[in-house]
Scaffold this active site. Structure first.
Site: not given
Ligand code: S3P
Length: 415
Positions: A22, A27, A117, A160, A305, A332, A336, A378
């Site tokens: 995903k 991206r 969020r 993050s 995740d 999240k 969670r 999740r």
């Molecule tokens: C993601 C980064 C993570 C992850 C999310 C997808 C991404 O989040 O939990 O499911 O695609 O960069 P954070 O960057 O907020 O930790």
């Protein structure tokens, strides 16, 4: 509200094809839509989050034609518009970063969960670059009024990948460059993809720099999603069986889950390893008696995740498992920590939260129960794994699995 009955499984011995990643799919859709020229994205995930990204990029002006799991993308200069990112925080955050330095006015919104969020984590550093962003008390909806951006050197207080990526994408249109340093190196799919499509990116340890650059379309093949593979792999271990998931992405910033499985005594082998910009291979697990799961605060960003499904597995391991310093989980698709504890308690698990840590006293038999997913994919999938290795359950609000893994129930649970 959709309900799904999860049966008690007595054994687990499966070979599955992985579902496409995903994070990489989102991206690919965003970056190829912004790049000059044509791209072909193969093995694109068709999960709801990726489809939200596709809708947003079409609204911005890109041409995206889907043919099964292949997307034919033709980039375009973006036009002012309003975007609905659905449940996808990756789409919202990456787009806020990218659009900040472009000409135009862009409205960005999402569903109720996405509106809850936190967005200050990207808005504050973007404002340091000169971005004009109107927010709703630190949340969506936001309005980005594209403007000239200066450079940025930023030490990220939160680990993050979404924040890092938003800032790097803002760097594509700034006067010089953006340099971001992380405490813990999070998933680096943005850096890898930018390099592939002509972005000027350099990496040194936990520091990444992205310079003002023009992207050119290219062909991208998306690897399998290790965060999704975690569900059948955990189910096999909870049921003392075995499982192979084929063609799973093995980017070292995503493989902490495999290290945890090895640490607790599972047998894990990787076959057909293919080393390329996003390496991949087939993961096979099997195991007998496992040790409790102990995860420290520094490991959490690399397992972010996978923690709900690790808690599900911990219910089936004798002893006390502890996940420390998991406060980021509260931000999240649901809180969670609360929802993992509540969902697994509905199945009779002995699980508790202490501050931002989670403690599971495993090895006690689970019972049949009704489990609320709280609309969080999740949580639905972790609860299904725990219950399949217990006495079964009914998952309420089960449709949300489509956010990341539409074929989950059919392929992983067999219903
Ligand atoms: C993601 C980064 C993570 C992850 C999310 C997808 C991404 O989040 O939990 O499911 O695609 O960069 P954070 O960057 O907020 O930790």
């Amino acid at each position: 509200m959709s309900e799904k009955a999860v049966p008690k499984l007595n054994s687990y011995d499966k070979t599955l094809m992985s579902t496409p990643d995903k994070s990489i799919s989102v991206r690919a859709v965003i970056l190829c839509s912004y790049a000059v020229g044509k791209s072909e994205v193969r093995n694109l995930s068709l999960c709801a989050d990726v489809l939200s990204a596709v809708d947003c990029m079409r609204a911005l002006g890109a041409s995206i034609t889907l043919e099964g799991n292949t997307a034919h993308v033709i980039g375009a200069p973006f036009r002012s518009c309003s975007l609905d990112c659905g449940n996808s925080a990756t789409t919202a955050r990456l787009l806020i970063g990218l659009l900040s330095g472009l000409n135009g006015v862009f409205g960005i919104d999402g569903d109720e969960s996405l509106r809850a969020r936190p967005m200050r984590r990207i808005i504050d550093p973007l404002r340091l670059m000169g971005a004009r962003i109107e927010d709703t008390d630190g949340h969506l909806p936001v309005r980005v009024i594209g403007s000239a951006l200066g450079g940025l050197e930023y030490f990220m207080p939160i680990s993050s990948a979404q924040v890092k990526s938003a800032l790097l994408l803002a760097g594509l249109n700034c006067s010089s460059s953006v340099t971001v340093t992380e405490k813990v190196k999070t998933r680096d799919h943005t850096e890898i993809m930018l390099s592939k499509i002509n972005g000027e990116v350099s990496v040194a340890d936990n520091t990444v720099t992205c310079r003002n650059s023009v992207l050119f379309g290219n062909d991208i093949t998306v690897v399998g999603d290790i965060s999704a593979a975690a569900y059948p792999l955990a189910a096999a271990l909870a049921l003392h069986g075995s499982c192979t998931v084929k063609s799973v992405g093995l980017n070292p910033t995503r493989t902490a889950f495999i290290n945890v499985l090895r640490k607790i005594g599972a047998r894990v082998s990787i076959d057909n390893f293919t080393d390329c910009d996003e390496p991949y291979g087939d993961i096979t697990v099997s195991g007998g008696k496992l040790r409790p799961i102990i995860i420290g605060e520094n490991e959490v960003p690399l397992l972010i995740d996978e923690i709900p499904v690790l808690c599900a597995l911990a219910c089936h391991i004798d002893g006390v498992s502890v996940i420390e310093g998991a406060g980021e989980l509260r931000h999240k698709e649901s809180d969670r920590i609360n929802t993992t504890v509540a969902a697994l308690r509905s199945l009779g698990a002995d699980i508790d939260q202490r501050g931002d840590s989670i403690v599971v006293c495993g090895g006690k038999p689970l019972v049949f129960g009704k489990v609320d997913s709280y609309g969080d994919h999740r949580i639905a999938m972790a609860a299904a794994v725990a219950a399949a290795a217990g006495e079964g359950c009914v998952i309420q609000n089960a449709d949300c699995v489509a956010v990341s893994y539409p074929s989950f129930f059919e392929e992983v649970i067999g219903v």
